[in-house]
Design a protein around this motif. Structure first.
Motif, short mmCIF file in Angstrom:
data_model
loop_
_atom_site.label_atom_id
_atom_site.label_comp_id
_atom_site.label_asym_id
_atom_site.label_seq_id
_atom_site.Cartn_x
_atom_site.Cartn_y
_atom_site.Cartn_z
N LEU A 111 0.85 -1.19 0.00
CA LEU A 111 0.00 0.00 0.00
C LEU A 111 0.88 1.24 0.00
O LEU A 111 1.87 1.30 0.74
N SER A 112 0.53 2.22 -0.79
CA SER A 112 1.34 3.44 -0.86
C SER A 112 0.45 4.66 -1.05
O SER A 112 -0.49 4.64 -1.86
N ASN A 113 0.74 5.70 -0.28
CA ASN A 113 0.03 6.97 -0.41
C ASN A 113 1.04 8.09 -0.20
O ASN A 113 1.65 8.19 0.86
N VAL A 114 1.23 8.91 -1.21
CA VAL A 114 2.17 10.03 -1.14
C VAL A 114 1.39 11.33 -1.29
O VAL A 114 0.75 11.57 -2.32
N LYS A 115 1.39 12.14 -0.23
CA LYS A 115 0.70 13.42 -0.25
C LYS A 115 -0.77 13.28 -0.65
O LYS A 115 -1.28 14.02 -1.47
N ARG A 116 -1.39 12.22 -0.13
CA ARG A 116 -2.81 11.95 -0.32
C ARG A 116 -3.17 11.71 -1.79
O ARG A 116 -4.20 12.17 -2.29
N ASN A 117 -2.32 10.97 -2.50
CA ASN A 117 -2.59 10.70 -3.91
C ASN A 117 -3.35 9.39 -4.13
O ASN A 117 -3.60 9.01 -5.27
N GLN A 118 -3.71 8.68 -3.03
CA GLN A 118 -4.39 7.39 -3.17
C GLN A 118 -5.66 7.38 -2.31
O GLN A 118 -5.59 7.22 -1.09
#
Length: 207
Positions: free
Chosen positions: A134-141
């Protein structure tokens, strides 16, 4: 005389056949160059055939990664004594919920004090698509969220700050607990940032 003539004729024919089958220097050199090429091609096709037989089909792979959490989750460069590094090591609970109007799951972990915690929320569709990553960078997901409550401060992902969360869920053998690891850099509303990590924390199986 006829026998001698016959023998002589046979010897001439044998000599002629031998001469026709003797390579010229150019033919001999070409034969030496071509032979290794054919051997290499033969071994290559043999290797491909063996791979087709023994490499498992992707249909047999699990939807959760079996890669080591230590390898999959990059750790922030920080020491254990750093006040900005928060370590979680204990599973608290897991519940079914919804996120982005989809079926989702929530995992909660805490530290030694049992007073601080981090919450991981993800849709099952995103978990399956990412094979446990799981990955979320600066709320991109939108199908994955991560937040922490720590010493009366609330840390979240933010599109306005350098924040991210990377989670790895590892599936163990059937009947055994799963494991989770993560590395997340979050911020408070005031811009105070901290890094949260966990490695090989056993969690209750949620499917």
């Amino acid at each position: 005389m006829s026998n001698k003539n016959h023998i002589s004729d046979m010897e001439k024919k044998l000599a002629q056949l031998k001469a026709n089958h003797v390579d010229t220097p150019a033919q001999s050199k070409a034969r030496k160059l071509v032979k290794p090429l054919f051997m290499t091609l033969g071994f290559t096709f043999l290797g491909l055939f063996i791979m087709l037989i023994f490499v498992p089909s992707s249909k047999n792979q699990t939807i959760v990664s079996t890669q080591s959490i230590a390898e999959a989750i990059p750790r922030e460069v920080a020491t254990a004594s750093s006040p900005d590094l928060k370590v979680l090591n204990t599973f608290v609970t897991s519940i079914t919920t919804t996120l982005n109007k989809k079926e989702a799951h929530t995992l909660s972990l805490t530290d030694d004090s049992k007073e601080n915690n981090c919450t991981i929320v993800f849709t099952l569709d995103y978990l399956i698509a990412g094979v446990g990553e799981l990955s979320n960078v600066k709320r991109n997901q939108p199908d994955f969220d991560f937040s922490c409550s720590w010493t009366d401060k609330y840390y979240v992902l933010s599109s306005n700050h350098d924040t991210y969360a990377k989670v790895q869920i590892i599936e163990a053998a059937e009947g055994m607990p799963m494991k989770v690891g993560f590395n997340a850099k979050l911020t408070t509303q005031k811009g105070e940032q901290a890094t949260f990590i966990a490695e090989d924390v056993e969690i209750k199986r949620f499917w």
